[in-house]
Design a protein around this motif. Structure first.
Motif, short mmCIF file in Angstrom:
data_model
loop_
_atom_site.label_atom_id
_atom_site.label_comp_id
_atom_site.label_asym_id
_atom_site.label_seq_id
_atom_site.Cartn_x
_atom_site.Cartn_y
_atom_site.Cartn_z
N ARG A 24 8.51 -9.04 -7.19
CA ARG A 24 9.44 -9.37 -6.10
C ARG A 24 8.74 -9.35 -4.74
N PHE A 25 7.91 -8.32 -4.52
CA PHE A 25 7.25 -8.23 -3.22
C PHE A 25 6.14 -9.28 -3.10
N GLU A 26 5.48 -9.59 -4.21
CA GLU A 26 4.47 -10.66 -4.18
C GLU A 26 5.11 -12.00 -3.86
N GLN A 31 1.56 -8.55 0.95
CA GLN A 31 0.26 -8.33 0.31
C GLN A 31 0.14 -6.89 -0.14
N LEU A 32 -0.26 -6.73 -1.38
CA LEU A 32 -0.51 -5.40 -1.94
C LEU A 32 -1.92 -4.97 -1.53
N PHE A 71 4.49 4.92 -9.60
CA PHE A 71 3.54 3.88 -9.21
C PHE A 71 3.59 3.78 -7.69
N ALA A 72 2.57 4.37 -7.04
CA ALA A 72 2.53 4.43 -5.57
C ALA A 72 1.80 3.21 -5.04
N MET A 73 2.37 2.60 -3.99
CA MET A 73 1.80 1.35 -3.47
C MET A 73 1.82 1.32 -1.94
N VAL A 74 0.89 0.56 -1.38
CA VAL A 74 0.95 0.21 0.04
C VAL A 74 1.00 -1.30 0.13
N TRP A 75 1.98 -1.78 0.86
CA TRP A 75 2.16 -3.22 1.06
C TRP A 75 2.05 -3.53 2.54
N GLN A 76 1.56 -4.72 2.88
CA GLN A 76 1.48 -5.10 4.28
C GLN A 76 2.10 -6.47 4.50
N GLY A 77 2.47 -6.69 5.76
CA GLY A 77 3.05 -7.98 6.14
C GLY A 77 3.92 -7.79 7.36
N GLU A 78 4.30 -8.92 7.96
CA GLU A 78 5.11 -8.84 9.16
C GLU A 78 6.48 -8.24 8.83
N ASN A 79 6.85 -7.21 9.54
CA ASN A 79 8.17 -6.58 9.38
C ASN A 79 8.39 -6.02 7.96
N VAL A 80 7.29 -5.65 7.29
CA VAL A 80 7.39 -5.25 5.88
C VAL A 80 8.24 -3.98 5.69
#
Ligand code: CMP
Length: 143
Positions: A24-26, A31-32, A71-80
């Motif tokens: 869904r986030f992809e 971006q992961l 499952f720990a994640m960091v995601w980036q992007g505008e207004n993420v």
């Protein structure tokens, strides 16, 4: 670029929802930049959820989040940060609208599938707690 901390909780991992959630986030276009499957130590759980330590459900919360791998994640992007919260849906799945992660997959508040930082301050704190500045990649993409 703005970053947020997202975590598939033990219920989401055990229900094989990691792929669905990452997808869904992809597909959204974020971006992961970091991810790990891990067992949270009790001390880290207590610190992560420190703001809830006076709540009656704190013990239950810590027991649950340490009950199996996350499952720990960091995601980036505008207004993420805010957009990820919208995509997750309301904290209590009974209030989460269809089309959101909790609305589609959750039933009760204690097992609400996913955690996501609620502010830039929380994101910085939680990324620091779980990744300690290690294991994050940097890349540019113009899509
Ligand atoms: P999360 O976004 O991870 O942040 C705090 C968590 O506390 C929240 O998701 C819920 O899973 C949990 N929570 C909130 N209210 C309750 C409750 N009444 N009983 C058990 N857990 C709760």
């Amino acid at each position: 670029m703005e970053k947020t901390f997202l975590m598939v909780k033990p219920d989401g991992v055990q229900r094989n929802l990691i792929g669905e959630i990452v997808s869904r986030f992809e597909r959204k276009g974020f971006q992961l930049v970091g991810a790990k499957l891990m067992q949270i130590p009790t001390e880290l759980a207590q610190e992560h959820y420190g703001e809830h330590k006076e709540r009656p459900f704190f013990g239950e919360l810590v027991d649950f989040i340490t009950s199996g791998p996350v499952f720990a994640m960091v995601w980036q992007g505008e207004n993420v940060i805010a957009t990820a919260r919208q995509m997750m849906g309301a904290t209590n799945p009974k209030d989460a609208i269809t089309g959101t992660i909790r609305g589609d997959f959750g039933v009760i508040v204690g097992k609400n599938i996913i955690h996501g930082s609620d502010s830039p301050e929380s994101a910085e704190r939680e990324i620091g707690l779980f990744f300690k500045g290690e294991g994050l990649v940097e890349y540019k993409r113009d899509v």
